[in-house]
Design an enzyme around this catalytic site. Structure first.
Site, PDB file in Angstrom:
ATOM      1  N   CYS A  49       5.601  -5.810   3.236  1.00 47.24           N
ATOM      2  CA  CYS A  49       5.125  -5.135   4.671  1.00 47.24           C
ATOM      3  C   CYS A  49       4.168  -4.036   4.634  1.00 47.24           C
ATOM      4  O   CYS A  49       3.476  -4.378   3.457  1.00 47.24           O
ATOM      5  CB  CYS A  49       6.481  -4.635   5.475  1.00 47.24           C
ATOM      6  SG  CYS A  49       7.219  -3.179   4.533  1.00 47.24           S
ATOM      7  N   ASN A  51       6.546  -0.514   2.974  1.00 51.24           N
ATOM      8  CA  ASN A  51       7.846  -0.768   2.148  1.00 51.24           C
ATOM      9  C   ASN A  51       8.757   0.413   2.091  1.00 51.24           C
ATOM     10  O   ASN A  51       9.448   0.693   1.194  1.00 51.24           O
ATOM     11  CB  ASN A  51       7.133  -0.658   0.574  1.00 51.24           C
ATOM     12  CG  ASN A  51       8.263  -1.280  -0.384  1.00 51.24           C
ATOM     13  OD1 ASN A  51       8.035  -0.790  -1.680  1.00 51.24           O
ATOM     14  ND2 ASN A  51       9.140  -2.165  -0.277  1.00 51.24           N
TER      15      ASN A  51
HETATM   16  P1  4NP Z   1       7.227  -1.029   7.186  1.00 53.05           P
HETATM   17  O1  4NP Z   1       7.327   0.065   8.369  1.00 53.05           O
HETATM   18  O2  4NP Z   1       6.111  -1.635   7.092  1.00 53.05           O
HETATM   19  O3  4NP Z   1       8.242  -2.227   7.806  1.00 53.05           O
HETATM   20  O4  4NP Z   1       8.039  -0.223   5.884  1.00 53.05           O
HETATM   21  C1  4NP Z   1       6.252   1.290   8.258  1.00 53.05           C
HETATM   22  C2  4NP Z   1       6.556   2.238   7.769  1.00 53.05           C
HETATM   23  C3  4NP Z   1       5.528   3.296   7.739  1.00 53.05           C
HETATM   24  C4  4NP Z   1       4.445   3.183   8.364  1.00 53.05           C
HETATM   25  C5  4NP Z   1       4.306   2.066   9.251  1.00 53.05           C
HETATM   26  C6  4NP Z   1       5.319   1.074   9.247  1.00 53.05           C
HETATM   27  N1  4NP Z   1       3.429   4.267   8.395  1.00 53.05           N
HETATM   28  O5  4NP Z   1       2.691   4.111   9.299  1.00 53.05           O
HETATM   29  O6  4NP Z   1       3.864   5.089   7.917  1.00 53.05           O
END
Ligand code: 4NP
Length: 147
Positions: free
Chosen positions: A3, A6
């Protein structure tokens, strides 16, 4: 399982798929396309939804996807089309590209192709993500264990 951060979707996908396959035969890991959360524990909301279903993902640590992952893995599942494109952009050849799939293409429901990013949403977002990933992982297991 890949993703963006992570810390939400791919740690859940890793934990769910690990719970459905024997660890001595299948090597399952997750990573983010970004470097935002390297070394961090999964989001507390992801840890909580996994725990609700009897899965402990609290020991996972965020890491960034690296090109050598194309060598280490037979299948690379992206959570959404942005992750998919970012991974494909790192591919060195057509064999690398052929390993990358959108995880929800494993579902027989063509109406949804991206696992929604739950980071800025509430708890319901994580429940929805969990259910989508659980279904997709069941399909993956059926494929990997019947072919
Ligand atoms: P993930 O969710 O891709 O499902 O882990 C996210 C976690 C952090 C961020 C974006 C999406 N961020 O912008 O920090």
């Amino acid at each position: 399982m890949v993703c963006l951060g992570n810390i939400c979707r791919s740690p859940l996908a890793e934990g769910i798929l690990k719970s459905k396959l024997p660890e001595n035969i299948f090597f399952i890991d997750s990573a983010g396309t970004s470097n935002y959360h390297i070394g961090e524990q999964p989001d507390p909301r992801a840890i909580a939804i996994a725990k609700k279903y009897g899965i402990d993902i609290s020991a996972q640590k965020g890491r960034q996807f690296v090109v050598s992952d194309f060598d280490a893995f037979d299948y690379i599942y992206a959570m959404d089309s942005e992750n998919f494109n970012n991974i494909v952009n790192l591919a060195r050849n057509s064999e690398d590209v052929s390993k990358v799939k959108l995880i929800l293409e494993e579902l027989n429901d063509s109406s949804i192709t991206n696992v929604p990013d739950p980071y800025y949403g509430g708890e319901q977002g994580f429940e929805n993500v969990y259910q989508l990933l659980d279904e997709a992982c069941t399909s993956i297991v059926n494929k990997l264990t019947t072919h």
